[in-house]
Design an enzyme around this catalytic site. Structure first.
Site, PDB file in Angstrom:
ATOM      1  CG  ASP A 274     110.098 108.076  75.648  1.00 60.03           C
ATOM      2  OD1 ASP A 274     109.731 108.309  77.064  1.00 60.03           O
ATOM      3  OD2 ASP A 274     109.494 108.256  74.788  1.00 60.03           O
TER       4      ASP A 274
HETATM    5  C1  BGC Z   1     106.716 109.754  76.376  1.00 65.01           C
HETATM    6  C2  BGC Z   1     107.739 110.896  76.486  1.00 65.01           C
HETATM    7  C3  BGC Z   1     107.483 111.716  77.907  1.00 65.01           C
HETATM    8  C4  BGC Z   1     108.008 110.706  78.964  1.00 65.01           C
HETATM    9  C5  BGC Z   1     107.833 111.362  80.365  1.00 65.01           C
HETATM   10  C6  BGC Z   1     107.042 108.790  77.484  1.00 65.01           C
HETATM   11  O1  BGC Z   1     105.962 108.003  77.665  1.00 65.01           O
HETATM   12  O2  BGC Z   1     107.158 109.141  75.287  1.00 65.01           O
HETATM   13  O3  BGC Z   1     107.508 111.893  75.372  1.00 65.01           O
HETATM   14  O4  BGC Z   1     108.375 112.972  77.963  1.00 65.01           O
HETATM   15  O5  BGC Z   1     106.829 109.693  78.792  1.00 65.01           O
HETATM   16  O6  BGC Z   1     106.457 111.604  80.614  1.00 65.01           O
END
Ligand code: BGC
Length: 732
Positions: A274
């Site tokens: 993530d």
């Molecule tokens: C989130 C994810 C997301 C990623 C990319 C993160 O802050 O937890 O769900 O896909 O950002 O934008």
């Protein structure tokens, strides 16, 4: 395994692709391999600001394999050209984006979509999203979020399919089919990403990114199943979560990322971290610096580093020092390349720049958006059949969400635009040809009562008040946890003022989580849960309020009576001193002094404009052994559902099971099937369910997943609290 899943898995199991991967791998330098494991954002941040890098220069030297948040066919193609025409090995980039509930055509938020209990429809929304996203150059979506969520305080409950692992698995597979299609190399297919692996939804106190600690049994029986379902459906990627699981951060958790995912499930795609979750191994306290973080992340099984700049800056050194094996880098690179080959990126790296203009918001896409919104609405209450609204009665539309196009998009509508939305007010005004009374009444969050008088006056002039209340689009979603589950600001006060006029009130709710609304439900005539419905919010709501379509949505998450009940979920254990469900403060039982233990509206609940009755279920199987179930024998259950009202309607008959006499305590009920039945007034339908060994298996005392003997109870019911039981003994 069903044939469809085998077909879907094929791209990651293809010998032809493996051969191409190996031949390319042989030609790659260590730096180029590591480059494939690196992802940066194009500049717009979906997390805390990260390192600023010269992307073009990095791509040109093969130092970056993926970009997130860059969209537009032309923009994407320009950077792709640097990779494909300007880098030594011409390896294409993969462009990822959070396409969560639609792209330009925004659908209801995922929690709302799950309330349709319609896998085919969810698949169609994902297909539309993929067609539009790919026209914008995006071939990878960070969706579906398959985190089971049992706590309404957690803002991200909005992004998933609710509290049930079985339904969550079905929904996960539907998204994967819709995004990826049967042929990932189709230019309109995009690779899906099941996230956030794993147990992110179990954050303590519903606070985002918070600690998770749970037993391996609960991990396996509750939090892992939707991921397993996504893997079985052929999902190409997974995203590792921010949280710890039993003290080990999910983004450095070798047990879940490698032992379970690769070892037990045979997953051949790749895992992306993530946003900065590799870098966050430092504040978690298991790494002292970026080098140690990169080492722990890659060695655990995170193949690609999103935004942390830890792999890009540290892996070469780690390999040289022997702290990361060359073979580990090779394997991660293989996994990434496999997905790129499967997507056909080597053959067709560029997006068709002419497609966006005709695909975005096409009439066909808008029709799916309207259908999805209509089916996501859950009629929570309808006293005196105040709904559907009778044509000709004067309506006062009141509330801060009645005309807020922007809020209708919900969170994570990253390419959604408020200009594309038809609000409830504008759709209603069109329907009533100027006869609509409207007053905003208040803001979503304010103390000012300046607009109350106008709202009350409008209600007084009307025959019925429709109140559009709830949360703003940015009160649920990432980092939007709440300690209160009430209507924000002074909306409740406004509602009280309108209720005091004595006019019947229809409350239309917009929110991304269950709210606790006992006063509201006791004082209004009707409540319609609308979630955040997307671009077609207005037309879908007007059709529903006027009965052109009848509501058919069902809750996939329990609505509490009070926030203090959270985490609240139907598939709980009984305890040794179960509380009565109809009485409070019974001494020495597992209840509360001041509240019932039951939800205000249970999982599975949803009314419509007609009524249904259920016969007691019949178990058609006379006797069965646990071993026979393991070998493929099934249990058949049947019930009759009758439409006893005056109009046609859709009823979602739900199959629940429970088992006692087992080696470990089992939930009081678990969903194992459902059937959406369209039934004409006065008619009845026989519905039959088949229970397989896999449906009844669970993680026993020996930590093996299997069917055990014991007493099985089944219900065929309209929600998780209703229905008559039938019993069968599963013999040893
Ligand atoms: C989130 C994810 C997301 C990623 C990319 C993160 O802050 O937890 O769900 O896909 O950002 O934008």
């Amino acid at each position: 395994m069903p044939l469809l899943s085998l077909l879907a898995l094929a791209p990651f199991d293809s010998k032809a692709i493996d051969a191409r991967v190996e031949s390319l791998l042989k030609r790659m330098t260590l730096e180029e391999k590591i480059g494939q494991l690196v992802q940066f954002s194009d500049g717009s941040a979906t997390g805390p600001e990260g390192a600023q890098v010269d992307q073009k220069a990095l791509v040109a030297k093969g130092g970056m394999g993926s970009v997130l948040n860059l969209t537009g066919a032309k923009e994407v193609n320009a950077l792709q050209r640097v990779a494909v025409e300007g880098s030594r090995l011409k390896i294409p980039l993969i462009f990822g984006l959070d396409v969560i509930h639609g792209h330009r055509t925004v659908f209801p938020v995922p929690l709302g979509l799950s309330a349709t209990w319609d896998e085919g429809l969810i698949e169609r929304t994902a297909r539309v999203a993929a067609v539009e996203a790919s026209a914008d150059g995006v071939r990878w979506t960070f969706s579906p979020m398959v985190d089971v969520a049992r706590d309404a305080r957690w803002g991200r409950i909005m992004e998933g399919a609710g509290e049930d692992p079985w339904l969550g698995g079905r929904v996960a597979a539907a998204y994967v089919r819709g995004y990826q299609t049967r042929d990932l190399s189709d230019p309109t297919a995009i690779v899906a990403c099941a996230k956030h692996y794993v147990a992110y939804g179990a954050a303590e106190a519903g606070r985002d990114y918070n600690t998770v600690d749970l037993s391996d049994r609960v991990l396996r029986d509750v939090y892992l199943p939707p991921f397993k379902a996504a893997v079985d459906a052929g999902v190409g990627t997974l995203m590792s979560a921010f949280n710890t699981v039993g003290g080990v951060p999910a983004s450095a958790n070798r047990y879940t990322l490698t032992d379970v995912l690769r070892g037990e499930w045979g997953f051949r795609g790749f895992v992306v971290s993530d946003w900065n979750s590799i870098g966050e191994l430092i504040p978690h306290g298991i790494a002292l610096d970026a080098e140690e973080a990169a080492e722990k992340g890659l060695n655990a099984g995170v193949d690609m580093d999103m935004a942390a700049n830890a792999y890009a800056s540290k892996l070469v050194g780690l390999v040289k020092k022997g702290r990361v094996k060359q073979g580990t880098v090779d394997e991660a690179t293989r996994r990434v390349l496999r997905v790129k080959f499967a997507l056909g990126l080597f053959e067709r790296p560029y997006a068709d720049e002419s497609r966006a203009a005709r695909e975005m918001l096409s009439p066909g896409h808008l029709a799916v958006a309207r259908e999805a919104a209509e089916r996501s609405f859950v009629l929570l209450k309808n006293e005196g059949a105040v709904l559907p609204l009778t044509p000709g009665r004067r309506v006062a539309l009141i509330g801060p969400l009645a005309d807020s196009a922007d809020d209708m998009l919900g969170e994570w509508a990253v390419r959604g635009r408020k200009e594309d939305v038809t609000s409830l007010r504008s759709a209603m005004a069109e329907r009533l040809k100027g006869g609509l009374l409207y007053a905003k009444g208040t803001e979503i969050q304010t103390e000012s009562e300046a607009g109350f008088a106008e709202a009350v006056a409008a209600a007084q002039k009307a025959d019925v008040a429709v109140m559009a209340l709830g949360e703003s689009r940015f009160m649920s979603g990432e980092a939007f946890s709440r300690t209160r589950l009430d209507l924000p600001g002074n909306q409740r006060k406004l509602l009280e003022a309108v209720v005091a006029t004595g006019k019947p009130v229809v409350l239309v709710l917009f929110n991304g989580r269950p709210l606790a609304l006992p006063w509201e439900s006791a004082h209004v005539s009707a409540m319609l849960e609308a979630w955040f419905p997307g671009v077609q919010a207005g037309p879908a709501l007007v059709h529903t309020l006027y009965g052109d379509v009848a509501p058919s949505g069902r809750l996939t998450t329990s609505f509490p009576r009070a926030v203090g009940q959270e985490p609240l979920y139907y598939n709980r254990l009984n305890t040794g001193r179960p509380a009565r469900t109809d009485a409070i403060a019974e001494r020495f039982t597992s209840g509360y002094l001041d509240e019932l233990i039951t939800p205000l509206f249970p999982f599975g609940h949803g009314l419509t404009y007609t009524r249904f009755t259920y016969s007691a279920p019949k178990i058609l199987t006379k006797s069965i052994r646990a071993a026979d179930l393991a070998k493929g024998k099934t249990i058949e259950v049947e019930a009759v559902v009758a439409n006893v009202g005056a109009s046609a309607g859709i009823e979602t008959a739900q199959l629940y099971v429970a088992q006692r006499g087992t080696s470990v305590a089992r939930p009081i009920r678990e969903l194992k099937g459902y059937e959406r039945l369209r039934i004409a007034p006065g008619e009845s339908r026989r519905v039959r369910f088949v229970l397989r060994g896999a449906d009844l298996a669970f993680t026993g005392l020996d930590m093996k997943r299997k069917v055990e003997p014991g007493e099985l109870t089944v219900w065929v019911a309209p929600n998780a609290e209703a229905g008559a039981p039938a019993k069968l003994r599963i013999l040893p």
